[in-house]
Design a protein around this motif. Structure first.
Motif, PDB file in Angstrom:
ATOM      1  N   GLU A 125       0.796  -1.221   0.000  1.00  0.00           N
ATOM      2  CA  GLU A 125       0.000   0.000   0.000  1.00  0.00           C
ATOM      3  C   GLU A 125       0.832   1.276   0.000  1.00  0.00           C
ATOM      4  O   GLU A 125       0.269   2.378   0.099  1.00  0.00           O
ATOM      5  N   ASN A 136      -1.043 -12.996  -1.380  1.00  0.00           N
ATOM      6  CA  ASN A 136      -2.048 -11.943  -1.518  1.00  0.00           C
ATOM      7  C   ASN A 136      -2.551 -11.826  -2.953  1.00  0.00           C
ATOM      8  O   ASN A 136      -3.720 -11.492  -3.180  1.00  0.00           O
ATOM      9  N   GLN A 160      -6.981  -1.050  -5.540  1.00  0.00           N
ATOM     10  CA  GLN A 160      -5.711  -1.372  -4.888  1.00  0.00           C
ATOM     11  C   GLN A 160      -4.648  -0.332  -5.231  1.00  0.00           C
ATOM     12  O   GLN A 160      -3.922   0.153  -4.353  1.00  0.00           O
ATOM     13  N   ARG A 166      -3.392   3.380  -2.472  1.00  0.00           N
ATOM     14  CA  ARG A 166      -2.082   3.383  -1.823  1.00  0.00           C
ATOM     15  C   ARG A 166      -1.755   4.760  -1.246  1.00  0.00           C
ATOM     16  O   ARG A 166      -2.377   5.759  -1.592  1.00  0.00           O
ATOM     17  N   THR A 221       3.302  -5.146  13.366  1.00  0.00           N
ATOM     18  CA  THR A 221       2.234  -5.555  12.457  1.00  0.00           C
ATOM     19  C   THR A 221       0.881  -4.945  12.798  1.00  0.00           C
ATOM     20  O   THR A 221      -0.140  -5.317  12.201  1.00  0.00           O
ATOM     21  N   ASN A 273      -0.520  -2.185  12.078  1.00  0.00           N
ATOM     22  CA  ASN A 273      -1.202  -1.462  11.008  1.00  0.00           C
ATOM     23  C   ASN A 273      -1.305  -2.259   9.710  1.00  0.00           C
ATOM     24  O   ASN A 273      -1.717  -1.717   8.683  1.00  0.00           O
ATOM     25  N   VAL A 274      -0.949  -3.517   9.746  1.00  0.00           N
ATOM     26  CA  VAL A 274      -0.977  -4.332   8.536  1.00  0.00           C
ATOM     27  C   VAL A 274      -2.425  -4.600   8.116  1.00  0.00           C
ATOM     28  O   VAL A 274      -3.258  -5.008   8.938  1.00  0.00           O
ATOM     29  N   THR A 275      -2.718  -4.377   6.854  1.00  0.00           N
ATOM     30  CA  THR A 275      -4.064  -4.625   6.329  1.00  0.00           C
ATOM     31  C   THR A 275      -4.085  -5.775   5.320  1.00  0.00           C
ATOM     32  O   THR A 275      -5.162  -6.281   4.996  1.00  0.00           O
ATOM     33  N   ALA A 276      -2.936  -6.182   4.810  1.00  0.00           N
ATOM     34  CA  ALA A 276      -2.882  -7.256   3.819  1.00  0.00           C
ATOM     35  C   ALA A 276      -3.329  -8.574   4.438  1.00  0.00           C
ATOM     36  O   ALA A 276      -3.040  -8.851   5.606  1.00  0.00           O
ATOM     37  N   TYR A 308       0.867 -11.753   5.739  1.00  0.00           N
ATOM     38  CA  TYR A 308       1.984 -10.879   6.080  1.00  0.00           C
ATOM     39  C   TYR A 308       3.036 -11.646   6.875  1.00  0.00           C
ATOM     40  O   TYR A 308       2.792 -12.758   7.368  1.00  0.00           O
ATOM     41  N   HIS A 315      -4.665 -12.730   8.252  1.00  0.00           N
ATOM     42  CA  HIS A 315      -5.794 -12.076   8.921  1.00  0.00           C
ATOM     43  C   HIS A 315      -7.034 -12.945   8.818  1.00  0.00           C
ATOM     44  O   HIS A 315      -7.263 -13.587   7.798  1.00  0.00           O
TER      45      HIS A 315
END
Length: 389
Positions: free
Chosen positions: A16, A59, A336, A340, A367, A369-372, A375, A389
């Motif tokens: 992102e 992903n 996507q 970003r 991690t 703030n990870v949104t994928a 990860y 997730h």
């Protein structure tokens, strides 16, 4: 009756974050036009430490797989030159993350930027012999040349995932291809280095020479000419490279064909221009970009030029299928890229340095703030810790 085999679905993932090439040019004391026009890049993906080739591949693949298609996958071929282990294949990690069947063959392929094409051709031959099987082909890489180097402007990263099947939705591959290999030191990365070594001008000349060789041989094998193609897709370490390749063959086309092929190239480089260099995935992001932004119709033939420094080149072709746009999620891909966030050059430089340490010690990555969906959380006992997730 021969069954058509080729690319049924395509997914693409890039993190992102990005750095704007105008900002980078200013920080390096360069005219922005050198990067934006001379190299042909607008943005460059910035890869956080929580993403590596395995997570980016997962992903991308998650976009195109269903429980039903997973059950039919018999092989995973993972093209990368950014491998995370000198022994264990990235494809094995990926197969586990995606929960693929245990009778899936999983192999990593390496030949600079050519690895995904090797995977695609091997997959096509496999499916021709086993029409009920599906093969997952990955091209995933992180292009690294170093901060303040000549190659810095051609960095980037991401992953392309392709599902290869019989009766494909997107592109039916032709049986004929042409390839050329030579021991060339235009780009390489010894095992003791984390950044590549490259002779940029020499590599460009080799790329153009290889394209001429394989294009000429392909024509000799098939008796096809430039008039038989609606578009040419190139490996794009930077978008200007493909433009140079196309210009070598345009004089053999009529003025009308030249205009049409040039427009197709502009469509094919639109997404690459926003991401940067994907190494093994660059050709296939360019194909996806043409499918998304071009004016293609079912039945039209595309030519594809794959190049991997060191060096190997291949020219092959395929026929666009009716309803090809059902093979990818255009709205998702658009969001996507549009969703970003730009980072400052200072932040980009800091993120670039934030790799897992090379001495094998335990490490925990932030991690929160990870949104994928997939990860990397860190490393414990010299084993990477992948999460979902």
């Amino acid at each position: 009756m021969t069954v058509a085999v080729g690319i049924d679905k395509i997914g693409f993932y890039t993190p992102e974050l990005y750095v704007d090439m105008v900002d980078l040019a200013h920080a390096r004391g360069e005219d922005p036009n050198k990067y934006v026009i001379g190299i042909g890049q607008s943005k460059q993906a910035v890869i956080p430490p929580t993403q590596d080739v395995v997570t980016m591949a997962a992903n991308a693949a998650a976009q195109i797989l269903t429980p039903e298609s997973k059950a039919d996958i018999k092989m995973v071929l993972f093209g990368t030159e950014s491998g995370i282990d000198n022994s264990k294949a990235a494809a094995v990690y990926l197969a586990h993350l995606l929960e693929l069947p245990s009778d899936t063959r999983a192999v990593e392929l390496k030949q600079a930027c050519y690895g995904a094409t090797a995977g695609l051709q091997l997959a096509a031959d496999f499916v021709r012999a086993r029409p009920n099987a599906k093969v997952l082909v990955i091209g995933a890489d992180i292009a690294r040349y170093g901060l303040r180097t000549a190659g810095e402007v051609t960095q980037g990263g991401g992953a392309v995932a392709m599902l290869v099947t019989a009766d494909p939705q997107i592109l039916a591959l032709d049986d004929v291809s042409s390839y050329h290999t030579a021991d060339v030191m235009d780009f390489w990365r010894p095992t003791y280095r984390t950044e590549a070594l490259v002779d940029g001008k020499y590599s460009t000349n080799v790329y153009l020479d290889f394209f001429n060789r394989v294009w000429t041989d392909y024509q000799a094998q098939t008796n096809r000419t430039i008039a038989d193609f609606s578009g040419f897709v190139f490996h794009l370490p930077f978008t200007k490279m493909g433009r140079k390749g196309l210009r070598q063959i345009l004089p053999s086309a009529t003025p009308e064909q030249q205009a049409s092929l040039t427009a197709a190239f502009e469509a094919s480089q639109a997404d690459n221009r926003e991401v940067g260099n994907l190494y093994t995935g660059s050709l296939y992001l360019s194909l996806l970009s043409l499918l998304r932004h071009g004016n293609l119709r079912g039945g039209e033939r595309l030519g594809l030029f794959s190049y991997g420094s060191g060096a190997e080149g291949e020219f092959f072709s395929g026929v666009v299928q009716p309803g090809f746009d059902r093979g990818f999620d255009d709205a998702f891909l658009t969001q996507q890229l549009a969703g970003r966030h730009a980072v400052s050059v200072t932040d980009y430089e800091q993120i670039y340095q934030e790799q897992l340490p090379n001495d094998g010690r335990d490490a925990h990555l932030e991690t929160g703030n990870v949104t994928a969906p997939y990860y990397l959380a860190g490393r414990q006992h010299e084993q990477r810790q992948y999460r979902q997730h």
